[in-house]
Every structure is written in C-alpha cells, then in structure tokens.
Design a protein around this motif. Structure first.
Motif, PDB file in Angstrom:
ATOM      1  N   HIS A  77       0.805  -1.229   0.000  1.00 45.46           N
ATOM      2  CA  HIS A  77       0.000   0.000   0.000  1.00 45.46           C
ATOM      3  C   HIS A  77       0.835   1.275   0.000  1.00 45.46           C
ATOM      4  O   HIS A  77       0.301   2.352   0.272  1.00 45.46           O
ATOM      5  CB  HIS A  77      -0.991   0.021   1.170  1.00 45.46           C
ATOM      6  N   PHE A  78       2.120   1.192  -0.308  1.00 43.11           N
ATOM      7  CA  PHE A  78       2.944   2.389  -0.443  1.00 43.11           C
ATOM      8  C   PHE A  78       3.050   2.786  -1.913  1.00 43.11           C
ATOM      9  O   PHE A  78       3.137   1.931  -2.800  1.00 43.11           O
ATOM     10  CB  PHE A  78       4.349   2.160   0.121  1.00 43.11           C
ATOM     11  N   GLU A  79       3.019   4.106  -2.144  1.00 40.08           N
ATOM     12  CA  GLU A  79       3.184   4.653  -3.489  1.00 40.08           C
ATOM     13  C   GLU A  79       4.141   5.842  -3.430  1.00 40.08           C
ATOM     14  O   GLU A  79       4.241   6.523  -2.405  1.00 40.08           O
ATOM     15  CB  GLU A  79       1.845   5.125  -4.057  1.00 40.08           C
ATOM     16  N   LYS A  95      10.233   2.583 -11.170  1.00 44.76           N
ATOM     17  CA  LYS A  95       9.748   3.505 -12.195  1.00 44.76           C
ATOM     18  C   LYS A  95      10.042   4.970 -11.864  1.00 44.76           C
ATOM     19  O   LYS A  95       9.765   5.850 -12.683  1.00 44.76           O
ATOM     20  CB  LYS A  95       8.239   3.329 -12.387  1.00 44.76           C
ATOM     21  N   VAL A  96      10.564   5.225 -10.664  1.00 47.25           N
ATOM     22  CA  VAL A  96      10.758   6.612 -10.232  1.00 47.25           C
ATOM     23  C   VAL A  96      12.209   6.812  -9.787  1.00 47.25           C
ATOM     24  O   VAL A  96      12.642   6.250  -8.793  1.00 47.25           O
ATOM     25  CB  VAL A  96       9.803   6.980  -9.080  1.00 47.25           C
ATOM     26  N   GLN A 138       2.731  12.163 -10.776  1.00 43.03           N
ATOM     27  CA  GLN A 138       2.044  10.888 -10.973  1.00 43.03           C
ATOM     28  C   GLN A 138       2.467   9.885  -9.900  1.00 43.03           C
ATOM     29  O   GLN A 138       3.630   9.847  -9.483  1.00 43.03           O
ATOM     30  CB  GLN A 138       2.357  10.326 -12.363  1.00 43.03           C
ATOM     31  N   TRP A 139       1.510   9.068  -9.478  1.00 44.02           N
ATOM     32  CA  TRP A 139       1.775   8.090  -8.418  1.00 44.02           C
ATOM     33  C   TRP A 139       2.091   6.719  -8.992  1.00 44.02           C
ATOM     34  O   TRP A 139       1.464   6.284  -9.972  1.00 44.02           O
ATOM     35  CB  TRP A 139       0.578   7.996  -7.475  1.00 44.02           C
ATOM     36  N   HIS A 140       3.039   6.026  -8.363  1.00 36.23           N
ATOM     37  CA  HIS A 140       3.477   4.708  -8.825  1.00 36.23           C
ATOM     38  C   HIS A 140       3.583   3.763  -7.629  1.00 36.23           C
ATOM     39  O   HIS A 140       4.009   4.167  -6.538  1.00 36.23           O
ATOM     40  CB  HIS A 140       4.850   4.808  -9.505  1.00 36.23           C
ATOM     41  N   LEU A 152      -0.801  17.257  -3.545  1.00 40.67           N
ATOM     42  CA  LEU A 152      -0.779  16.438  -4.755  1.00 40.67           C
ATOM     43  C   LEU A 152      -2.036  15.576  -4.908  1.00 40.67           C
ATOM     44  O   LEU A 152      -2.263  15.001  -5.977  1.00 40.67           O
ATOM     45  CB  LEU A 152       0.452  15.522  -4.757  1.00 40.67           C
ATOM     46  N   LEU A 153      -2.822  15.474  -3.839  1.00 42.92           N
ATOM     47  CA  LEU A 153      -4.016  14.632  -3.894  1.00 42.92           C
ATOM     48  C   LEU A 153      -5.130  15.362  -4.632  1.00 42.92           C
ATOM     49  O   LEU A 153      -5.373  16.545  -4.411  1.00 42.92           O
ATOM     50  CB  LEU A 153      -4.483  14.279  -2.481  1.00 42.92           C
TER      51      LEU A 153
END
Length: 509
Positions: free
Chosen positions: A435-437, A463-464, A444-446, A500-501
């Motif tokens: 559940h961590f992003e 990816k980041v 953008q969230w990954h 950012l949300l």
C-alpha cells in the motif's frame, strides 16, 4: 365619545399586568433539562447548576455537603456554582428549594463526564452489533454496570441557539436490559474508562445519523477559512443549491444540514455543564456521492475550537475516529487525509480504524473503536502508561531515488502485522509492506516497495528515479493494511504532500 369598554380598558390592562407579574413571581422551580436523576457530574472542577423560578425568588441549592443560596433574576433565571467535588460512587440527591417549594433529583454520582457526537457510526446502538459480532451478546449479558450512565439528546435542528433543551432527555443506568439502546462506541469507551479508573463515568450523546459536520459547528466558528465564511453567508440565505456548488461546501439536502443547526438545539443549551472531553465519529456525509471532502480539516478545526470557545475550555480534550475501510466511498481516502491533518490542534487525537474488519457502512466492531478512543483519554487525561497511537507520519527524507519516512509514535519500533476479528494484531516476521506509493516529479503516483528500517520505512520504485512524495493506504478500502508499531496499533494513512491529492466529487454524481 368614550364607550364603556374604552373606560374600562386601562383597568383591564392593569389587571393583566398584575396577573402576569404574579404568575412570574409564582413560577414553578425548574432545573435545566440536562439535569436529571441518575446523572453524573464532572469531578474536580466547578460545576454550574442552573434553572428557572419566580422572578426574585430566593433559592437554596444543596448537593453533597454543599449548601448555596441564590436569587432568581428579573427573568426568573438562576444559577449557582458547586465547588470542585471528589469522585463519588454513592448516589446523592441534588435539591433546589424556595420558601414554599422544593425540587429534587436523585442518585447523582460524581466522576468522569464525556460528550460524544457525530453521525450514524457514533449513534449505532449496541443492539445492532451482535448481528455482525456475536461476541457482543456476552457483553450485553454482563452489562450490570451501575457506575456507567448514559444520556441521549435528540432535539430537532434549530436556526438559532436554544437556551434550553426542548425536552428532558433523561439519564439511564447501564444494565443488561437497557445497554442495547446505548451507542456501541460510547459503551465500550465508557466501560474501559470505568474499569481503569474505578470511578463513575457518564456519557452525553448528541449524535445524529446521516449528517455532515456543518450542523454541529457553532455559527460563530465559521470564520477561520474562506470556505467556511462562504458557507455561512449562503446558509444565511438558505441557498442550498449554491452551497452544493461551492467547492468544499456542504451538500445540504435540506435546511437541517445548514451550519450550526444541531449545535443550536443539542449543544448550545448544555455548554455550561462541564465535561472532561469529547469523542467524535463523523465524516461519511462529507465524502459520499456529490459530497465534497475538500477543506474538511478546516471544518474539524472550527468544530473543535468552536466547542472549546462555547464551553470556555480552551484545552478540552477532543479525540476522533478516522473513517474505516468498511462501506467506503470514492471520497473517503481524501477525507481520511483531511482528518489526519486536523490532528495539528493541541489536545486532540485520532483513532485509526482502517485495520478493523467489517462489512457495510456501519461495521459491527465498535469494541476496538471505543477502546482505542479510551486509550487516548487514559494516556493523556488520566496519567495511565498505556500505548495510545499507531505510527503517524512525521516527515520524509529524500535520499537519491529513495524516500525515508519518519514517524511519530514509533519509538517501540515498526512491524508488519495482521488483525483478525477482535484479536490483537499478530506480527508477520516474513510479511511484506504493501500500500505504499511514490510520486514522480510530474506528480504521478506509482506502486512502490517498502521495507522497515528500525523506526523508519524506506520506499522506492523502479519507475521513479527522482521521487518527490510518498503516500500510504490511499485507497477506497485497502485490504490488510500491514504497518503497525510494536504496541499493535496501526499506522494512519498519509500523504507527505497533500497538495498532490486530487478528488473531484462531480465524478461521483
């Protein structure tokens, strides 16, 4: 020409005035409706007792060893202040008497008095819990607990603050016969407090199902943020449509949902009665279909500050419940983050419930909820050495492609665990953090990988390469949230950069 009626009119008016004055001077002695047999008074602080009587009537108030004399004013109002009293489990009489009349309420205890409020999950009674949690049947059978007392206020919403409750709500002594009518959260909160302290505990419950936060906030508190100020302006015109369109506004289905309406009827009349603190469980009706959860943190702060101002109790403890995963809707993740942000006020605390299993919008397990609320009170208000909070986000530290997350309430260390039913969470030594992003530089969230490192969590994503933020459990109903401290209390969902949300309530229309 003066008619016979005109000649006698002054005499008639004089008689009416004299009759009215006589009626007022002979008015029956009354206590404010919040006072009643079986109630609990708050120990250790001055307690105001008030009511009405005939204009200028001399009264004597007696309670315990105290005897105080007073005189009703020109409007018939009177009040006295009892000095701080020690806890007493012996039922005593509170007596108010004049020269010709006396009023008495019986079986009054002195102990710990708490205020409970919110919407249907706070209002949900014990009788509904066994349908999803059969273990509650044993608690009902063993609820012969005469030192626990409950009072529920159901007054209808009002556009202006009331001086008095519409009806006397009455006080009930906890027993197997009537505990089913009490709020589940309140019962398990009170039971744990009473067991730990050994003194009487009273709960005043003013919750109302299906209601947003706005009606519970005093109108005087709608000044701390532009959204609140605009809500109050539109409410003054009863412009429900404009309120619904206002970003961050309330989706008022009728005038009962307008700012202050429930505070006016259920809380304003009892603000003079001191309590130890307040517990709160609400948010569903600010984050459902077409309901905009933006600015809820500002509303929470207005609620807390507004109650404290009205009670003249600026450090009044205020503990609240973060929304669970059961029955969640699209706006709930955003509102949970807003609830977390509101913990920046002093003397507040938040109970995380995302790990408590349940079904539907009214999960049956109010046992863990009430007991976790009680932990906050026991630790902060009663000096008990008990763990009271799971890990709460403190700060992020960006180290190349990694984010190191620091937490408060993690001194005992962190662990991966799983909670099943009413049992304590069980450690999973080989369990994986989920559940961590991570957010990349474009916002953008990954999905990310996370590992525990002592009191911190290290988060990365293939990816980041240049992360800017991290969030945890930001989902409608994340299953098996795994992060706990070593005391077995769950970590709160969080976002290191809440700006950012994004959430658009229009998408849920």
């Amino acid at each position: 020409m003066m008619t016979p009626l005109m000649k006698t009119l002054p005499l008639i008016m004089s008689c009416l005035i004299l009759l009215a004055a006589a009626s007022q001077s002979q008015a029956e002695i009354q206590l404010a409706n919040i006072f009643g047999s079986n109630m609990v008074l708050q120990r250790g602080v001055p307690v105001t007792v008030w009511g009405t009587a005939g204009s200028g009537e001399k009264l004597t108030v007696r309670f315990a060893s105290e005897k105080i004399e007073t005189t009703a004013d020109a409007n018939g109002d009177w009040s006295v202040t009892l000095p701080p009293l020690p806890a007493s489990s012996e039922g005593q009489a509170l007596n108010v008497a004049s020269e010709n009349e006396a009023l008495e309420i019986r079986n009054v205890l002195v102990g710990e008095l708490w205020h409970a409020c919110g919407q249907s999950n706070m209002a949900m009674t014990v009788q509904w819990m066994p349908y999803g949690l059969p273990e509650v049947k044993a608690d009902i059978a063993n609820a012969d607990l005469p030192l626990i007392r409950f009072c529920s206020i159901h007054s209808d919403p009002q556009p202006e603050p009331l001086k008095e409750l519409e009806l006397s709500p009455g006080w009930a002594v906890c027993s197997p016969k009537n505990v089913t009518h009490f709020s589940g959260v309140c019962f398990y909160f009170a039971r744990k407090i009473q067991r730990e302290l050994g003194v009487p505990v009273g709960i005043i419950n003013t919750s109302r199902g299906g209601t947003p936060i706005e009606p519970f906030i005093p109108q005087a508190a709608f000044t701390s943020h532009p959204t609140l100020e605009k809500e109050l302006e539109l409410a003054g015109r009863e412009d429900l449509e404009a309120l619904r369109r206002l970003p961050g506004g309330v989706y008022a289905r009728d005038a009962n949902w307008l700012p202050g309406r429930l505070f006016n009827s259920r809380l304003a009349p009892i603000m003079r009665l001191p309590v130890r603190g307040a517990i709160w469980y609400q948010g569903e009706s600010n984050s459902g279909t077409q309901e905009d959860p933006h600015d809820y943190a500002h509303k929470m702060r207005a609620l807390i500050k507004g109650w404290r101002d009205a009670m003249h109790h600026q450090d009044m403890p205020f503990y609240f419940v973060q929304l669970p995963g059961s029955g969640a809707g699209a706006g709930w993740p955003y509102l949970r983050e807003q609830q977390r942000l509101a913990t920046d006020l002093p003397h507040t605390g938040m109970v995380v419930t995302l790990d408590i299993p349940g079904d539907g919008i009214h999960p049956a397990n109010k046992i863990d909820v009430g007991q976790r609320l009680a932990r906050w009170a026991l630790a902060h208000d009663y000096g008990k050495q008990v763990p009271f909070s799971g890990p709460m986000f403190d700060r992020q530290e960006i180290d190349d492609n990694r984010i190191v997350v620091h937490f408060r309430h993690a001194d005992s260390g962190l662990m991966v665990a799983h909670k099943q039913g009413l049992a304590d969470p069980q450690p999973l030594p080989d369990g994986k953090l989920t559940h961590f992003e991570i957010a990349s530089s474009d916002g953008q969230w990954h999905a990310a990988e996370a590992t525990i490192n002592g009191q911190t969590v290290i988060v990365t994503s293939p990816k980041v390469s240049t992360p800017i933020a991290v969030r945890y459990a930001y989902a409608v109903s994340p299953e098996s949230v795994p992060l706990y401290n070593q005391h077995g209390l769950p970590a709160s969902p969080f976002c290191s950069k809440p700006e950012l949300l994004k959430y658009d309530p229009n998408l849920t229309k």
